[in-house]
Write a protein that holds these residues in place. Structure first.
Motif, PDB file in Angstrom:
ATOM      1  N   LEU A   1       0.694  -1.072   0.003  1.00  0.00           N
ATOM      2  CA  LEU A   1      -0.045   0.051   0.014  1.00  0.00           C
ATOM      3  C   LEU A   1       0.789   1.458  -0.156  1.00  0.00           C
ATOM      4  O   LEU A   1       0.206   2.384  -0.149  1.00  0.00           O
ATOM      5  CB  LEU A   1      -0.908  -0.167   1.174  1.00  0.00           C
ATOM      6  N   ALA A   2       2.165   1.093  -0.169  1.00  0.00           N
ATOM      7  CA  ALA A   2       3.135   2.396  -0.112  1.00  0.00           C
ATOM      8  C   ALA A   2       2.797   3.220  -1.298  1.00  0.00           C
ATOM      9  O   ALA A   2       2.783   2.617  -2.308  1.00  0.00           O
ATOM     10  CB  ALA A   2       4.442   1.910   0.108  1.00  0.00           C
ATOM     11  N   GLY A   3       2.326   4.581  -1.065  1.00  0.00           N
ATOM     12  CA  GLY A   3       2.181   5.255  -2.247  1.00  0.00           C
ATOM     13  C   GLY A   3       0.896   5.466  -2.612  1.00  0.00           C
ATOM     14  O   GLY A   3       0.619   6.197  -3.521  1.00  0.00           O
ATOM     15  N   LYS A   4      -0.103   4.636  -2.158  1.00  0.00           N
ATOM     16  CA  LYS A   4      -1.232   4.178  -2.658  1.00  0.00           C
ATOM     17  C   LYS A   4      -2.250   4.749  -1.579  1.00  0.00           C
ATOM     18  O   LYS A   4      -3.488   5.049  -2.073  1.00  0.00           O
ATOM     19  CB  LYS A   4      -1.647   2.623  -3.036  1.00  0.00           C
ATOM     20  N   ILE A   5      -2.129   5.010  -0.211  1.00  0.00           N
ATOM     21  CA  ILE A   5      -2.608   5.456   0.605  1.00  0.00           C
ATOM     22  C   ILE A   5      -2.276   6.823   1.237  1.00  0.00           C
ATOM     23  O   ILE A   5      -0.875   6.744   1.354  1.00  0.00           O
ATOM     24  CB  ILE A   5      -3.604   4.680   1.669  1.00  0.00           C
ATOM     25  N   ARG A   6      -2.708   7.786   1.915  1.00  0.00           N
ATOM     26  CA  ARG A   6      -2.182   8.999   2.290  1.00  0.00           C
ATOM     27  C   ARG A   6      -1.813   8.548   3.806  1.00  0.00           C
ATOM     28  O   ARG A   6      -1.762   7.691   4.494  1.00  0.00           O
ATOM     29  CB  ARG A   6      -3.339   9.895   2.853  1.00  0.00           C
ATOM     30  N   MET A   7      -0.281   9.275   3.705  1.00  0.00           N
ATOM     31  CA  MET A   7       0.523   8.802   4.802  1.00  0.00           C
ATOM     32  C   MET A   7       0.089   9.149   6.134  1.00  0.00           C
ATOM     33  O   MET A   7       0.199   8.234   7.152  1.00  0.00           O
ATOM     34  CB  MET A   7       1.769   9.854   4.691  1.00  0.00           C
ATOM     35  N   GLU A   8      -0.820  10.122   6.378  1.00  0.00           N
ATOM     36  CA  GLU A   8      -1.410  10.305   7.692  1.00  0.00           C
ATOM     37  C   GLU A   8      -2.420   9.262   7.944  1.00  0.00           C
ATOM     38  O   GLU A   8      -2.609   8.984   9.347  1.00  0.00           O
ATOM     39  CB  GLU A   8      -2.045  11.728   7.599  1.00  0.00           C
ATOM     40  N   VAL A   9      -2.711   8.399   7.228  1.00  0.00           N
ATOM     41  CA  VAL A   9      -3.802   7.329   7.668  1.00  0.00           C
ATOM     42  C   VAL A   9      -3.016   6.035   7.390  1.00  0.00           C
ATOM     43  O   VAL A   9      -3.925   4.863   7.287  1.00  0.00           O
ATOM     44  CB  VAL A   9      -5.059   7.625   6.891  1.00  0.00           C
ATOM     45  N   ALA A  10      -1.931   5.788   6.888  1.00  0.00           N
ATOM     46  CA  ALA A  10      -1.493   4.545   6.469  1.00  0.00           C
ATOM     47  C   ALA A  10      -0.855   3.849   7.463  1.00  0.00           C
ATOM     48  O   ALA A  10       0.285   3.045   7.751  1.00  0.00           O
ATOM     49  CB  ALA A  10      -0.229   5.073   5.316  1.00  0.00           C
TER      50      ALA A  10
END
Length: 287
Positions: A168-177
């Motif tokens: 999921l790296a780079g696919k969902i927002r960092m603040e909610v990953a």
């Protein structure tokens, strides 16, 4: 009465009127009986009549693993088979590309319950691979109350750390990953993990227009979790709009598709008997 209850009530009537089966069935050894469930040994009656013999034979010959609830008349796996397999039998699978507004090109591979490579073991309800290498992954829903979630546990947290964090790296927002986000949106994010930016792989969720909980969960994940660069690869379409488009495409075909037309009338009668005002949708990027 909510959507699930409305459909199950309709399917209970369908079982009596169309299949001449009146006895309710228990589920997993419970005491309560349900009228929308078929006897387990008559699971093949969940295939529609026009292609029932061919469908059940193919399932047995290929030893396809059916869900434990396949004999439930609201089985989403049965919905999937009833929609796609008749097109395969009749050599009309390319109609799927047309109704999804995908550029028409030869289909090189199709599969039910497709497990994607990589050892992660997510399986998609239906899968298409085109000559160009483009892949379309389908997740099918019907009366489900939502997309799958998982409880907070050490097992799933290890799975996130060892597998999904990288996928999921780079696919969902960092603040909610984080793991909690995955657990709350497990099935959606597990499916989305298989999509990459670009034009080679698309993910399509198909669900009823009136199953509003599915729409709400999907939109929340897309709007608040998924990176914008991936939005063009992820789509939700409704069964009602697909059936409407399919009817138009079949009527435009020069070949005689009477058997298919009869089949999809029966499909609609079984699964979507209620009149719904369709609105123009914008589920596919090219629309």
């Amino acid at each position: 009465m909510n959507y699930e209850e409305m459909i199950k009530s309709h399917l209970a009537d369908y079982k009596v009127k169309k299949l001449a089966i009146t006895a309710p069935q228990t589920w997993r050894g419970g005491k309560k009986k349900y009228h929308y469930i078929l006897p387990a040994d008559q699971w093949d009656l969940n295939f529609l009549s026009q292609f029932r013999a061919e469908s059940s034979k193919w399932i047995k010959d290929k030893e396809i693993k059916l869900h434990h609830s396949f004999h439930h008349l609201n089985s989403s796996q049965a919905v999937c088979f009833n929609f796609f397999y008749p097109l395969i039998i009749e050599g009309q699978l390319s109609l799927v590309l047309k109704i999804l507004h995908v550029e028409d090109e030869p289909i090189e591979e199709w599969a039910f319950e497709k497990i994607m490579p990589g050892g992660e073991k997510t399986n998609f309800d239906f899968y298409l691979k085109l000559k160009s290498g483009k892949e379309i992954l389908f997740e099918i829903k019907y009366t489900e109350r939502g997309f799958g979630k998982v409880p907070a546990s050490e097992t799933y947290e290890k799975q996130f750390l060892n597998v999904y964090r990288t996928m999921l790296a780079g696919k969902i927002r960092m603040e909610v990953a984080g793991y909690e986000t995955l657990a709350k949106n497990y099935q959606l994010l597990r499916n989305i993990a298989h999509v990459e930016p670009g034009d080679k792989r698309s993910l399509v969720f198909i669900c009823p227009e009136n199953n509003k909980k599915l729409h709400k969960e999907y939109q929340n994940v897309l709007d608040n979790l998924v990176m914008p660069a991936l939005h063009q690869n992820i789509h939700m379409v409704t069964w009602e709009s697909l059936l409407k488009r399919l009817k138009i495409q079949m009527e435009a075909e020069p070949n005689n598709l009477t058997k298919l037309a009869d089949h999809y009338r029966e499909f609609e009668e079984k699964y979507f008997p209620f009149q719904i005002d369709l609105k123009e949708e914008n589920e596919w990027a090219s629309e």
